[in-house]
Design an enzyme around this catalytic site. Sequence first.
Site, short mmCIF file in Angstrom:
data_model
loop_
_atom_site.label_atom_id
_atom_site.label_comp_id
_atom_site.label_asym_id
_atom_site.label_seq_id
_atom_site.Cartn_x
_atom_site.Cartn_y
_atom_site.Cartn_z
CE LYS A 62 -4.44 -34.12 -2.04
NZ LYS A 62 -4.61 -32.71 -1.70
CG ASN A 107 -3.61 -29.88 -7.48
OD1 ASN A 107 -4.55 -29.88 -6.69
ND2 ASN A 107 -2.47 -29.22 -7.24
CG MET A 109 -5.69 -32.85 -6.10
SD MET A 109 -6.06 -34.05 -7.37
CE MET A 109 -6.27 -35.52 -6.40
CG PHE A 111 -8.07 -29.29 1.16
CD1 PHE A 111 -6.74 -29.32 0.77
CD2 PHE A 111 -8.51 -28.18 1.88
CE1 PHE A 111 -5.86 -28.27 1.08
CE2 PHE A 111 -7.65 -27.13 2.19
CZ PHE A 111 -6.33 -27.17 1.78
CB SER A 169 -5.07 -25.30 -1.08
OG SER A 169 -4.04 -26.13 -0.63
CG ASN A 171 -7.46 -26.46 -6.29
OD1 ASN A 171 -7.68 -25.77 -7.28
ND2 ASN A 171 -6.32 -27.11 -6.11
CB THR A 172 -10.56 -24.89 -0.24
OG1 THR A 172 -10.21 -26.28 -0.31
CG2 THR A 172 -11.63 -24.70 0.81
CE LYS A 204 2.54 -25.62 0.37
NZ LYS A 204 2.47 -27.05 0.09
CG ASN A 233 -0.24 -24.46 -2.01
OD1 ASN A 233 -0.39 -25.22 -2.96
ND2 ASN A 233 -0.73 -24.71 -0.81
#
Length: 347
Positions: A62, A107, A109, A111, A169, A171-172, A204, A233
């Site tokens: 990352k 996951n 995570m 970011f 993603s 997760n945001t 992406k 993703n």
Amino acid sequence: MLSDLGAAALRRLEPETAHDFAIAALKALPLPAALADDPLLATRVAGLSLSNPIGLAAGFDKNAEALHGLSRLGFGFVECGSVTPLPQPGNPKPRLFRLTQDRALINRMGFNNTGLEAFAAHLSRRPAGAVVGANLGANKQTEDRAADYVAGLRRLAGLADYFTVNISSPNTPGLRALQGRDALDDLLGRVAEARTTAAPVFLKIAPDLTCAEIATIVEAALAHRIDALIVSNTTLDRPSSLMSGDRDESGGLSGAPLASRALAALRDAAGAGSGRLPLIGVGGIGSGLDAYRRIRAGACAVQVYSALIFEGPGLVERIKRDLAARLRSDGLESITEAISAGPLTER
Ligand SMILES: Cc1cc2nc3c(=O)[nH]c(=O)nc-3n(C[C@H](O)[C@H](O)[C@H](O)COP(=O)(O)O)c2cc1C
């Protein structure tokens, strides 16, 4: 082989601790250079020449801190990030789960990364000869998300071989909403204005989109001069086949159970793009056959992440060897010819 044994040892640790050890080892160990690639595997993505089509997917490095080690594992290209303008800690731990029975990860995570300045400093010391992409994200607290991608593009101009605008993603909160047509037009319009170098810009996307949504994204990408689409993703879906105890953890699922969904999304993108937009296939790729199937579905390159956790870094050479053998046995002389040959019929 030694590095695969190392990966097996790491799998005995808690997943994020193992990841941190892997990054530390890649930074510290004097790894031998990768073997020269079979010329049959050479490919081009949006003007970039790659000696082989197997890339490292975003999210492993990352902060772009282990590029020297990663460049010795045999990848045709390495994508680092996602990086956000400001450093941020990500979600509370635990946030990474190994679903060993399913050859999968979950996951959330969020970011976690050390921010654009540290990333730029690392990239400025990148290894010569490696093809390195910078995957751009947005800070959790930012209201004007498009401004964060623009900041990334501007700060890293001249430091990366390509950029990826990551709007997929899970997760945001709200990030995936950027995939809707109006938000996407605004974002991609501003990204197009911010481009100051010839480095290609990729987009992406998530696998959790309908065929019609993917077609809309393809048209928006073409309208705003995006150079390639990365599909895909992680998924928010939880296939009923999952057996591992952690299957109900929230976050994005990656690895083997994602393969069929990511392949379907790639096929939708290939159908909508009809050869106008280069494609990079990612999601559940763990073998030469998986890579070959994505290439025959229209991908000029692929990326891998989760399978490396289960198989170790020797997987890269194994995938390349198997892919070259499959191309030869089907009488194909290049990746381009394999794409033109059309989808692999399932047996
Ligand atoms: C722990 C973890 C972190 C990830 N972080 C990112 C990220 O920061 N940005 C991104 O675009 N994708 C990220 N991904 C998604 C991967 O790049 C890839 O698209 C996904 O894992 C599917 O490929 P795989 O099945 O080979 O793992 C992450 C994946 C994992 C497992």
